[in-house]
Scaffold this motif. Structure first.
Motif, PDB file in Angstrom:
ATOM      1  N   LEU A 127       4.146 -23.459  -2.864  1.00 50.24           N
ATOM      2  CA  LEU A 127       3.373 -22.925  -1.748  1.00 50.24           C
ATOM      3  C   LEU A 127       1.899 -23.382  -1.731  1.00 50.24           C
ATOM      4  N   ASP A 132       0.847 -15.244 -11.186  1.00 50.18           N
ATOM      5  CA  ASP A 132       1.992 -14.785 -10.254  1.00 50.18           C
ATOM      6  C   ASP A 132       3.197 -15.064 -10.971  1.00 50.18           C
ATOM      7  N   ALA A 167      -4.859 -17.532  -3.816  1.00 47.19           N
ATOM      8  CA  ALA A 167      -5.819 -18.310  -2.799  1.00 47.19           C
ATOM      9  C   ALA A 167      -6.923 -17.266  -2.265  1.00 47.19           C
ATOM     10  N   PHE A 221      -5.341 -14.392   0.020  1.00 47.49           N
ATOM     11  CA  PHE A 221      -4.733 -13.358  -0.668  1.00 47.49           C
ATOM     12  C   PHE A 221      -5.089 -12.718  -1.951  1.00 47.49           C
TER      13      PHE A 221
HETATM   14  C1  VGL Z   1      -0.367 -15.702  -3.588  1.00 45.55           C
HETATM   15  C2  VGL Z   1       0.936 -15.653  -1.727  1.00 45.55           C
HETATM   16  C3  VGL Z   1       1.688 -15.193  -2.528  1.00 45.55           C
HETATM   17  C4  VGL Z   1      -1.807 -15.770  -4.090  1.00 45.55           C
HETATM   18  C5  VGL Z   1       0.760 -15.308  -4.216  1.00 45.55           C
HETATM   19  O1  VGL Z   1      -1.869 -16.275  -5.298  1.00 45.55           O
HETATM   20  O2  VGL Z   1      -2.875 -15.809  -3.267  1.00 45.55           O
HETATM   21  N1  VGL Z   1      -0.271 -15.853  -2.215  1.00 45.55           N
HETATM   22  N2  VGL Z   1       1.815 -15.119  -3.642  1.00 45.55           N
END
Ligand code: VGL
Ligand code: ZN
Length: 212
Positions: free
Chosen positions: A28, A55, A156, A159
């Motif tokens: 991701l 995460d 991010a 998010f």
């Molecule tokens: C995150 C989407 C899914 C992030 C984590 O760390 O911003 N974004 N999981």
């Protein structure tokens, strides 16, 4: 130019999700996500106190598009607690993608706070899961340690940094987002929505040079 900010003993740096899956080549990957690693390494030296978040999803997590036949990554679905963006499988517990970026060098970090480990609840925020009810315990930890101001950087921006900043603010901490030490995913207008939401809450945004 922002005025210089003096960092003291009641300040803590929350370095959010600087993990392989969010960096170049990851499941991701956040565009230019890896660029912040050296910025964070340098910034962290200004702080006596640093908390890292990680995460940390079980296989088959509800936030994975692969758990919803017929759905694609970046679709939004409605789950029991409301809308949920679906992601590629990422940051699966104890996999290389969930590990911190190999060049992240913050040896004095005092706590690694894992989040997203409940299979049926995502957790962008390091304070409160996406059902907005389940607490991670971080606010209590920070209060018990006597911290009053939380600086945020990492991945991010739109998010996990956003929701962590907003929850820290809601929990009564002074909050500063170090915006150029973050990178955004920018899906469905999320970057602009984040800027607006932080501004609406009067959450301060600064550049790393204000702290170095
Ligand atoms: C995150 C989407 C899914 C992030 C984590 O760390 O911003 N974004 N999981
Ligand atoms: Zn995640």
């Amino acid at each position: 130019m922002t005025d210089h900010i003096a960092i003291g003993p009641k300040d803590v740096l929350l370095a959010v999700d600087i993990q392989n899956d969010f960096c170049a080549g990851g499941a991701l990957s956040v565009p230019r996500g890896h660029e912040i690693v050296t910025v964070l390494n340098r910034l962290s030296r200004s702080f006596a106190h640093v908390v890292l978040t990680q995460d940390w999803h079980p296989e088959g997590h509800l936030s994975f598009a692969s758990s919803h036949p017929g759905r694609k990554p970046y679709d939004t679905i409605t789950v029991s607690y409301g809308p949920q963006v679906l992601w590629p499988d990422h940051c699966v517990q104890d996999t290389p993608g969930a590990a911190f970026h190999a060049e992240l060098a913050i040896p004095h970090a005092e706590l690694v706070l894992r989040k997203g480990y409940h299979r049926a609840i995502d957790s962008y925020s390091a304070f409160r899961e996406n059902d907005r009810k389940t607490k991670t315990g971080l606010a209590g930890y920070l209060r018990e340690r006597g911290f009053e101001r939380v600086f945020l950087a990492g991945l991010a921006f739109d998010f996990c940094v956003r929701y962590s900043a907003e929850d820290a603010h809601g929990d009564g901490f002074a909050v500063v987002v170090i915006e150029d030490a973050c990178r955004a995913i920018d899906v469905g207008g999320s970057l602009e929505a984040t800027r607006e939401s932080l501004a609406a809450r009067n959450i301060r945004r600064v550049s790393a040079e204000a702290i170095d």
